[in-house]
Write a protein that holds these residues in place. Structure first.
Motif, PDB file in Angstrom:
ATOM      1  N   ASP A   8       0.678  -1.371  -0.004  1.00 27.49           N
ATOM      2  CA  ASP A   8      -0.031  -0.051  -0.101  1.00 27.49           C
ATOM      3  C   ASP A   8       0.826   1.249   0.018  1.00 27.49           C
ATOM      4  OD1 ASP A   8      -2.235  -1.582   0.249  1.00 27.49           O
ATOM      5  OD2 ASP A   8      -2.089  -1.670   2.472  1.00 27.49           O
ATOM      6  N   TYR A   9       1.956   1.296   0.601  1.00 25.40           N
ATOM      7  CA  TYR A   9       2.835   2.378   0.598  1.00 25.40           C
ATOM      8  C   TYR A   9       4.189   1.926   0.589  1.00 25.40           C
ATOM      9  CZ  TYR A   9       3.722   1.556   5.471  1.00 25.40           C
ATOM     10  OH  TYR A   9       4.048   1.047   6.905  1.00 25.40           O
ATOM     11  N   THR A  10       5.205   2.778   0.309  1.00 21.35           N
ATOM     12  CA  THR A  10       6.857   2.534   0.380  1.00 21.35           C
ATOM     13  C   THR A  10       7.339   3.427   1.223  1.00 21.35           C
ATOM     14  OG1 THR A  10       7.287   3.451  -1.708  1.00 21.35           O
ATOM     15  CG2 THR A  10       6.873   1.387  -2.086  1.00 21.35           C
ATOM     16  N   ALA A  11       8.615   3.062   1.734  1.00 16.10           N
ATOM     17  CA  ALA A  11       9.210   4.056   2.720  1.00 16.10           C
ATOM     18  C   ALA A  11      10.697   3.851   2.532  1.00 16.10           C
ATOM     19  CB  ALA A  11       8.708   3.815   4.023  1.00 16.10           C
ATOM     20  N   VAL A  12      11.039   4.944   1.563  1.00 16.96           N
ATOM     21  CA  VAL A  12      12.909   4.709   1.280  1.00 16.96           C
ATOM     22  C   VAL A  12      13.177   6.194   1.686  1.00 16.96           C
ATOM     23  CG1 VAL A  12      12.499   2.912  -0.470  1.00 16.96           C
ATOM     24  CG2 VAL A  12      12.212   5.421  -0.861  1.00 16.96           C
ATOM     25  N   PRO A  13      14.647   5.942   1.634  1.00 13.10           N
ATOM     26  CA  PRO A  13      15.265   7.404   1.997  1.00 13.10           C
ATOM     27  C   PRO A  13      14.967   8.275   0.795  1.00 13.10           C
ATOM     28  CG  PRO A  13      16.735   5.406   2.365  1.00 13.10           C
ATOM     29  CD  PRO A  13      15.571   5.005   1.941  1.00 13.10           C
ATOM     30  N   VAL A  14      15.123   9.614   1.050  1.00  6.88           N
ATOM     31  CA  VAL A  14      14.569  10.605   0.089  1.00  6.88           C
ATOM     32  C   VAL A  14      15.904  10.349  -0.835  1.00  6.88           C
ATOM     33  CG1 VAL A  14      14.958  13.171  -0.586  1.00  6.88           C
ATOM     34  CG2 VAL A  14      13.728  12.292   1.743  1.00  6.88           C
ATOM     35  N   PRO A  15      15.710  10.748  -2.231  1.00 14.18           N
ATOM     36  CA  PRO A  15      16.644  10.411  -3.105  1.00 14.18           C
ATOM     37  C   PRO A  15      17.769  11.121  -3.075  1.00 14.18           C
ATOM     38  CG  PRO A  15      14.403  10.879  -4.342  1.00 14.18           C
ATOM     39  CD  PRO A  15      14.250  10.758  -2.776  1.00 14.18           C
ATOM     40  N   GLY A  16      19.033  10.684  -2.984  1.00 16.07           N
ATOM     41  CA  GLY A  16      20.338  11.196  -2.612  1.00 16.07           C
ATOM     42  C   GLY A  16      20.806  11.153  -1.565  1.00 16.07           C
TER      43      GLY A  16
END
Lengths: 423, 312
Positions: free
Chosen positions: A293-301
């Motif tokens: 339903d959702y993803t949680a990853v570090p902000v790009p960069g």
């Protein structure tokens, strides 16, 4: 005349009542087995965390009595005002909550809290917490608080269904902001809000992750110790990116707070949201499943960097009950305390020795990053700067939100750094 | 008017001082608690505030010494403070004109013996019973600045009525945003001004109107030369009351826009921000400036009222 006399008597009675209540206030702090813990954890998951912590404290210290000194309201600002008047009147609580890191500067400079370096040595806490964290907590060579929990600020939340609608792969990773911005523009072209955001402090939060992504961890740290030039071209480029990102957000940001912005992603009205990992609680409450339903990853960069913030507890100078304060800090630092508190609050333990096997799925990823990643301090949440500096930065960012003038924003940030930079 | 009531002077005086034998002891004892409490908690603290504003005290530590007027100089050279003063001026002007016009209009309509007068009076007066914070929460939603599909509140209403050109960013506009805050304030206080004017109208004896009509005054002349002059003290009171409320505006802005929002900065919100960050000297200086602004409005009024009462 009888009426006059009655009025006089009533007046005197009222005055004496005042006097009595004033005396009542003073006699309270007499007994020494009371440990008053001052926080702004008065409701929701924060209250649940505090309750769990108190349970551990009571087990470890059956002869001490926990007194809840929580002051609700204003996301902690009301509590801080109350606390400050108590500290200045020489009536400190046994211990109080504060964001770990540079936010403690003012208390330290005013001589209101004790250096805990010796206590860390004595209790062996230096081995329990990651070195990167201890380094970030040190001020003028000393450590002034014990962290109770860790949150990660540089998390990007996304709704895969919305991304699919916009023709973007759900698990697409970006190695720079530029690549991400290109996709955000594509999402906007489909008439969907690419990035949701809320009021001023969430904009500071976004700015901090943009600075981190564009400058890299080392130069980002340099912003706070003076080795990176706020007026330089790198910062300018980051601010241009921030400006672009802000133009890709919902227009009604000023009227929203972070739960509203996160809700836009949950409801599928927006594709992305950049928020600290307390947002995880919002997804969980609505029974959403990570990676479906959702993803949680570090902000790009910002891959490989853990932008941390932490709550922590201090030892006020001339506290009413030093032994009690020490007992509370020991509970905070203990594995039982760290696990009980963080499981209830939804954050992760600061100590690396705590047993975290039954933490949630998202927390597991955060715990892994916490032990592996480079640790940097969050700006928007008091770890990187003093309260004064953050207030000035927030004012500059808020102003930018209404006039979109990048040059003026940079000028404001340079000025804020000049006024507040530690010598 | 004073000449019509000479009887008070001739009333036989009571024997002096039943308590304690001295005429002044009882009255002084009676007002003493008030004098002490007001002396300490109002004037003492005003003095202490001014004292703080002259210190070099920009963090939570103790004062670093006497700074003279430097805090004030800093404030008046700070663009953001000038912006907030300008906001305050715009807000006060709009709030005053809005409440006086609406309040007078309603009072005039009701005074003409409109049907259902008491019902309308209650309806108009009712918003005043709501606190600024409570109404602010509602108006925060009404004045939501989202436009198009996500519009809510008034913008949504405009959208539904196909008046899309009326949709606007309300309080988030850099130049005129503060005027949006005046809308709920006007809504809330117009009824009060109406009540003041209505009382003013009712206080004018019917004989005056009859006499004017007998002398052949037109309706306009009646208002212009008979009723308006009688209402001017009421209008003055309304200006003073609304004006000083307006200068102190804080709760409405905190509830609608929050403390850090740039477009709705006024001195009171800046004072709060400075206080919260521990810059006590600057915060106290802003407080003193606000006090002076309010005093400029109120002190002449108090002096004139005092003189009028002395004359009676």
């Amino acid at each position: 005349m009888n009426a006059t006399r009655k009025a006089l008597a009533a007046g005197l009675a009222a005055l004496s009542l005042l006097a009595v209540s004033a005396c009542g206030g003073e006699s309270e702090s007499g007994s020494t087995d009371e440990v008053e813990v001052f926080t702004w954890w008065a409701e929701g998951s924060e209250k649940a965390g505090l309750d769990a912590l108190v349970k551990v404290f009571d087990e470890q210290n059956p002869d001490l009595k926990f007194v809840n000194g929580a002051v609700a309201g204003g996301a902690g600002s009301d509590a801080k005002n109350v606390l400050q008047s108590r500290l200045q009147n020489g009536e400190p609580p046994a211990t109080f909550q504060a964001h770990a890191g540079a936010e403690l500067t003012d208390y330290i400079n005013a001589g209101q809290i004790e250096d805990l370096t010796d206590l860390y040595e004595e209790k062996g806490w230096n081995e329990r917490f990651p070195e990167g964290l201890l380094e970030r907590l040190k001020q003028d060579g000393g450590i002034y608080s014990v962290p109770s929990n860790i949150h990660r600020a540089n998390v990007m939340w996304a709704n895969p269904a919305v991304l699919k609608k916009a023709g973007i792969e759900a698990n697409k990773t970006y190695d720079s902001l530029d690549a991400w911005i290109a996709d955000l523009k594509a999402i906007k072209a489909k008439g969907i809000i690419p990035l949701s955001i809320a009021t001023d402090w969430t904009q500071v939060h976004l700015l901090e992750t943009v600075l981190l992504a564009d400058l890299g961890a080392e130069a980002y740290n340099g912003l706070w110790d003076g080795t990176t030039d706020w007026g330089g071209s790198e910062v300018k480029a980051a601010l241009e990116d921030y400006s672009t990102l802000l133009s890709l957000t919902n227009t009604d940001r000023q009227g929203l707070d972070w739960p509203d912005a996160t809700q836009l992603v949950i409801d599928g009205q927006a594709a992305y949201n950049v928020m600290g990992d307390w947002a995880e609680a919002a997804f969980q409450e609505q029974k959403k499943k990570l990676n479906t339903d959702y993803t949680a990853v570090p902000v790009p960069g910002t891959e490989g960097v853990f932008d941390f913030l932490a709550d922590s507890f201090t030892m006020p100078v001339d506290g009413p009950n030093a032994a009690g304060t020490e007992a509370w800090l020991e509970t905070i630092a203990s594995d039982e305390g760290q696990v009980a508190f963080n499981k209830a609050k939804g954050s992760i333990p600061a100590s690396t020795t705590a047993d975290t096997a039954d933490f949630g799925e998202y927390q597991q990823t955060a715990i892994k990053s916490w032990s592996e990643d480079e640790i940097v301090s969050s700006l928007a949440h008091g770890a990187a700067t003093s309260v004064n500096w953050l207030t000035d930065i927030t004012a500059a960012v808020a102003k930018f939100g209404s006039n979109n003038d990048v040059a003026e924003l940079q000028e404001g940030l340079v000025e804020a750094a000049e006024d507040n930079k530690p010598e | 008017m004073s000449s019509t009531v000479p009887s008070t002077a001739r009333r036989p005086r009571r024997a002096r001082g039943r308590i304690g034998g001295h005429g002044w002891v009882a009255p002084v004892l009676l007002i003493l608690p008030t004098v002490i409490v007001i002396g300490v908690f109002v004037y003492g603290l005003i003095g202490s505030n001014i004292h703080t504003s002259l210190q070099d005290r920009h963090n939570i530590g103790p004062s670093q010494g006497f700074a003279g007027l430097e805090n004030y100089r800093d404030l008046f050279t700070d663009d953001d403070f000038i912006y907030s003063l300008r906001n305050l001026l715009l807000y006060t002007a709009t709030f005053l004109v809005g409440t006086l016009c609406l309040g007078f209009l309603w009072a005039w309509l009701l005074e003409r013996k409109a049907r259902g007068e008491s019902l309308f009076r209650a309806i108009y007066l009712f918003p005043m019973a709501v606190s600024f914070v409570a109404s602010g929460v509602v108006w925060r939603w009404l004045l939501n600045n989202a436009e198009g599909d996500r519009a809510s509140g008034l913008n949504r209403l405009f959208g539904t009525l196909h008046l899309d050109f009326l949709q606007n960013p309300w309080w988030t506009n850099e130049r005129w945003g503060i005027l949006a805050i005046a809308v709920p304030a006007i809504w809330q206080l117009s009824g009060y001004v109406m009540a003041l004017f209505l009382a003013g109208f009712r206080g004018i004896p019917e004989e005056l109107r009859e006499a004017a009509r007998m002398d052949g005054a037109s309706e306009w002349q009646l208002y212009r030369h008979v009723l308006f002059p009688q209402l001017s003290p009421v209008a003055l009171s309304a200006i003073i009351i609304i004006g000083h409320m307006s200068l102190k505006v804080f709760d409405l802005i905190m509830a609608i826009a929050g403390q850090t929002n740039y477009t709705t900065q006024v001195p009171a919100t800046q004072m709060w921000i400075e206080f919260t960050r521990g810059d006590y000297a600057k915060s106290a200086a802003i407080g003193t400036i606000l006090l002076v602004i309010v005093a400029i409005l109120i002190v002449p009024y108090l002096v004139s009222t005092y003189r009028q009462e002395r004359r009676r």
